[in-house]
Design a protein around this motif. Sequence first.
Motif, PDB file in Angstrom:
ATOM      1  N   LEU A 130       0.825  -1.199   0.000  1.00 59.79           N
ATOM      2  CA  LEU A 130       0.000   0.000   0.000  1.00 59.79           C
ATOM      3  C   LEU A 130       0.867   1.261   0.000  1.00 59.79           C
ATOM      4  CD1 LEU A 130      -2.979   1.054   0.265  1.00 59.79           C
ATOM      5  CD2 LEU A 130      -2.589   1.105   2.733  1.00 59.79           C
ATOM      6  N   LYS A 131       1.880   1.286   0.867  1.00 59.04           N
ATOM      7  CA  LYS A 131       2.782   2.432   0.932  1.00 59.04           C
ATOM      8  C   LYS A 131       3.598   2.563  -0.349  1.00 59.04           C
ATOM      9  CE  LYS A 131       4.822   1.253   4.757  1.00 59.04           C
ATOM     10  NZ  LYS A 131       5.755   1.320   5.916  1.00 59.04           N
ATOM     11  N   LEU A 132       3.991   1.405  -0.898  1.00 65.31           N
ATOM     12  CA  LEU A 132       4.807   1.403  -2.103  1.00 65.31           C
ATOM     13  C   LEU A 132       4.086   2.071  -3.265  1.00 65.31           C
ATOM     14  CD1 LEU A 132       7.669   0.243  -2.636  1.00 65.31           C
ATOM     15  CD2 LEU A 132       6.565  -1.776  -3.611  1.00 65.31           C
ATOM     16  N   LEU A 133       2.802   1.741  -3.426  1.00 65.94           N
ATOM     17  CA  LEU A 133       2.042   2.285  -4.559  1.00 65.94           C
ATOM     18  C   LEU A 133       1.681   3.752  -4.338  1.00 65.94           C
ATOM     19  CD1 LEU A 133       1.063   1.350  -7.272  1.00 65.94           C
ATOM     20  CD2 LEU A 133      -1.078   0.609  -6.242  1.00 65.94           C
ATOM     21  N   TRP A 134       1.378   4.128  -3.088  1.00 61.76           N
ATOM     22  CA  TRP A 134       1.044   5.521  -2.821  1.00 61.76           C
ATOM     23  C   TRP A 134       2.263   6.434  -2.915  1.00 61.76           C
ATOM     24  CZ3 TRP A 134      -3.124   8.144  -3.312  1.00 61.76           C
ATOM     25  CH2 TRP A 134      -4.380   7.576  -3.082  1.00 61.76           C
ATOM     26  N   ARG A 135       3.460   5.885  -2.661  1.00 61.75           N
ATOM     27  CA  ARG A 135       4.669   6.692  -2.734  1.00 61.75           C
ATOM     28  C   ARG A 135       5.193   6.821  -4.152  1.00 61.75           C
ATOM     29  NH1 ARG A 135       7.778   4.121   2.561  1.00 61.75           N
ATOM     30  NH2 ARG A 135       6.618   5.312   4.154  1.00 61.75           N
ATOM     31  N   ASP A 136       4.788   5.913  -5.038  1.00 59.21           N
ATOM     32  CA  ASP A 136       5.201   5.991  -6.429  1.00 59.21           C
ATOM     33  C   ASP A 136       4.542   7.201  -7.076  1.00 59.21           C
ATOM     34  OD1 ASP A 136       6.440   4.538  -8.855  1.00 59.21           O
ATOM     35  OD2 ASP A 136       4.373   4.909  -9.483  1.00 59.21           O
ATOM     36  N   ILE A 173      -6.020  16.725  -8.302  1.00 57.06           N
ATOM     37  CA  ILE A 173      -5.147  15.599  -8.664  1.00 57.06           C
ATOM     38  C   ILE A 173      -4.281  15.966  -9.865  1.00 57.06           C
ATOM     39  CG2 ILE A 173      -5.076  13.196  -9.440  1.00 57.06           C
ATOM     40  CD1 ILE A 173      -7.714  12.756  -7.966  1.00 57.06           C
ATOM     41  N   ARG A 174      -4.873  16.679 -10.825  1.00 54.21           N
ATOM     42  CA  ARG A 174      -4.102  17.107 -11.997  1.00 54.21           C
ATOM     43  C   ARG A 174      -2.955  18.030 -11.577  1.00 54.21           C
ATOM     44  NH1 ARG A 174      -6.076  20.985 -16.977  1.00 54.21           N
ATOM     45  NH2 ARG A 174      -4.451  20.405 -18.468  1.00 54.21           N
ATOM     46  N   ARG A 175      -3.248  18.947 -10.659  1.00 55.15           N
ATOM     47  CA  ARG A 175      -2.199  19.849 -10.164  1.00 55.15           C
ATOM     48  C   ARG A 175      -1.103  19.056  -9.440  1.00 55.15           C
ATOM     49  NH1 ARG A 175      -0.792  24.909  -9.017  1.00 55.15           N
ATOM     50  NH2 ARG A 175       0.175  25.387  -6.994  1.00 55.15           N
ATOM     51  N   TRP A 176      -1.517  18.051  -8.692  1.00 57.69           N
ATOM     52  CA  TRP A 176      -0.576  17.175  -7.991  1.00 57.69           C
ATOM     53  C   TRP A 176       0.385  16.517  -8.988  1.00 57.69           C
ATOM     54  CZ3 TRP A 176      -2.516  12.386  -4.733  1.00 57.69           C
ATOM     55  CH2 TRP A 176      -1.447  11.861  -4.005  1.00 57.69           C
ATOM     56  N   HIS A 177      -0.178  15.990 -10.084  1.00 56.94           N
ATOM     57  CA  HIS A 177       0.666  15.353 -11.094  1.00 56.94           C
ATOM     58  C   HIS A 177       1.625  16.353 -11.732  1.00 56.94           C
ATOM     59  CE1 HIS A 177       2.066  13.142 -14.550  1.00 56.94           C
ATOM     60  NE2 HIS A 177       1.573  14.083 -15.340  1.00 56.94           N
ATOM     61  N   ASN A 178       1.139  17.539 -12.033  1.00 56.52           N
ATOM     62  CA  ASN A 178       2.005  18.552 -12.649  1.00 56.52           C
ATOM     63  C   ASN A 178       3.182  18.909 -11.744  1.00 56.52           C
ATOM     64  OD1 ASN A 178       0.406  18.679 -14.937  1.00 56.52           O
ATOM     65  ND2 ASN A 178      -0.816  20.406 -14.195  1.00 56.52           N
ATOM     66  N   LEU A 179       2.938  18.958 -10.439  1.00 57.85           N
ATOM     67  CA  LEU A 179       4.028  19.217  -9.499  1.00 57.85           C
ATOM     68  C   LEU A 179       5.022  18.063  -9.477  1.00 57.85           C
ATOM     69  CD1 LEU A 179       2.075  20.790  -6.481  1.00 57.85           C
ATOM     70  CD2 LEU A 179       3.665  21.951  -8.038  1.00 57.85           C
ATOM     71  N   GLN A 237       5.636  16.015 -11.950  1.00 60.17           N
ATOM     72  CA  GLN A 237       6.367  16.050 -13.211  1.00 60.17           C
ATOM     73  C   GLN A 237       7.441  17.136 -13.184  1.00 60.17           C
ATOM     74  OE1 GLN A 237       6.637  14.123 -15.662  1.00 60.17           O
ATOM     75  NE2 GLN A 237       7.680  15.397 -17.175  1.00 60.17           N
ATOM     76  N   LYS A 238       7.108  18.278 -12.639  1.00 61.73           N
ATOM     77  CA  LYS A 238       8.053  19.396 -12.588  1.00 61.73           C
ATOM     78  C   LYS A 238       9.258  19.072 -11.699  1.00 61.73           C
ATOM     79  CE  LYS A 238       8.259  24.357 -11.512  1.00 61.73           C
ATOM     80  NZ  LYS A 238       7.467  25.545 -11.055  1.00 61.73           N
ATOM     81  N   ARG A 239       9.000  18.381 -10.591  1.00 57.71           N
ATOM     82  CA  ARG A 239      10.071  18.114  -9.627  1.00 57.71           C
ATOM     83  C   ARG A 239      10.852  16.842  -9.928  1.00 57.71           C
ATOM     84  NH1 ARG A 239       6.321  19.179  -4.239  1.00 57.71           N
ATOM     85  NH2 ARG A 239       6.117  21.471  -4.485  1.00 57.71           N
ATOM     86  N   HIS A 240      10.180  15.815 -10.488  1.00 61.09           N
ATOM     87  CA  HIS A 240      10.817  14.503 -10.621  1.00 61.09           C
ATOM     88  C   HIS A 240      10.836  13.946 -12.044  1.00 61.09           C
ATOM     89  CE1 HIS A 240      10.653  14.354  -6.221  1.00 61.09           C
ATOM     90  NE2 HIS A 240       9.363  14.658  -6.295  1.00 61.09           N
ATOM     91  N   ASN A 241      10.220  14.644 -13.021  1.00 61.16           N
ATOM     92  CA  ASN A 241      10.132  14.144 -14.391  1.00 61.16           C
ATOM     93  C   ASN A 241       9.626  12.702 -14.415  1.00 61.16           C
ATOM     94  OD1 ASN A 241      10.346  14.151 -17.195  1.00 61.16           O
ATOM     95  ND2 ASN A 241      12.495  13.491 -17.163  1.00 61.16           N
ATOM     96  N   VAL A 242       8.479  12.479 -13.791  1.00 64.97           N
ATOM     97  CA  VAL A 242       7.963  11.123 -13.601  1.00 64.97           C
ATOM     98  C   VAL A 242       7.590  10.447 -14.923  1.00 64.97           C
ATOM     99  CG1 VAL A 242       7.150  11.552 -11.259  1.00 64.97           C
ATOM    100  CG2 VAL A 242       5.655  12.066 -13.200  1.00 64.97           C
TER     101      VAL A 242
END
Length: 436
Positions: free
Chosen positions: A213-219, A415-421, A423-428
């Motif tokens: 559970l932690k593994l997937l939420w931290r990804d 959630i979209r804003r979360w993803h954009n952050l 991407q900006k910080r980690h290039n996911v």
Amino acid sequence: MPFGFYIIMVAQFFSALADNAILIIAIDILRNVGATEEYEPLLKFSFSAFYVVLAAFVGAFADSMTKRRVMFISNSVKIGGCLLLFIGVHPVLAYAIIGFGAATYSPAKYGILTEYLPHRLLVVANTWIEGLTVGAIILGQLIGGQLTSKGLIAWFSSFGLSLFDGAHAGITIVGILYLIAAIFNLFIPDTGVDHKPLRTNPLYLLHDFWHCLKLLWRDKLGQISLSATTLTWGVAGVLQLLVLKWAEYNLGLKNLQEQTRMTGVVALGVAIGAVVASRISLRRSVTVFPVGVLMGLSLLTMPFITNVYVAAITLIFIGACGGYFVVPMNALLQHRGHILMGAGHSIAVQNFNENLSILVMNAIYMGLLYLMSQGIHLNLDIKGTHPGLNFSPNMDINDIVVAFGILVAVTMLLIRRWHNLNQKRHNVMAQLDNIH
């Protein structure tokens, strides 16, 4: 697609067909015995509860043996739930047993896709499975509505089958559908994937599940797709029942058979959206968030609709937005989960979150229905009156529709804003560069 994939799809279709038909039959039984309206969302609550309670164990169970064996066992449990309903056990308890079977079935149903198919086919495979599942929802709810009709009982009586009175005829037919699904389960091919021995220590399984559970939420990609699907399925679990009440209140459809046609229309839209989404690659899966926002905003139009045909068009559009949004998100989540922890464990984590959302959403829905039945009217100023809580003898289901629409739209934006952050910080998105 290999031939074995189509066997999986047929088995899934009949199992989902029965799941949705038996829900309508259970609702009809509750209405016939005069149960209060809060019992209807309680059916969904009891069905989803085992997805949450057993989440730490069903993933390990699904990964401990061939998926076809897991699916066969699960459908057998569902048949047992039908038998309990047949002999007169309370619908909430009997449907909970069917939910128990569904909770063990789900990790195998989705997990076998990642075992049997290459990653590049996951979106297409999810389109198939979601499309057929939605088709089963449409047909299952329509069949369920017909199985509650007096005409069916008269038809059975014409053959001298006096045993099939009341809901018994419908329950028997649903049991046969589960049996057909179980038979097809036996012909699903072995994927050749090594299976882990099932651990019997519950503390170990709980610890292992908590780790997954932690593994997937931290990804960074897993957390986005998981939060998106969790929200979508939570709201969808409520809308399946909410549309029935809305169709009665706004459209004047008093008959359960007519109301189920409206829920079937939503499912038709989901199927259309899922088919269109099949062209979206995993790399582009995160581009669908504007459609999720549009789905929420579309719900805000429902209180103003009183025409059946306009309602059908609107519900198809809402369903299409949902199907287009959830299929790519689901495929991305399965891909990340398969890489991080294995198919069965990943689906168990997904089911835990999504069904916990369904439990919470249905609990809120039950609470609102209860408050309104007591004369408390939540007025959201949708008709030009004063906003706020006030006392009224009339329950307005439109208030709940608007509340859920706002919840979906706002949360999708967050959630979209979360993803954009991320991407900006980690290039996911670089993690998906080698997948086409």
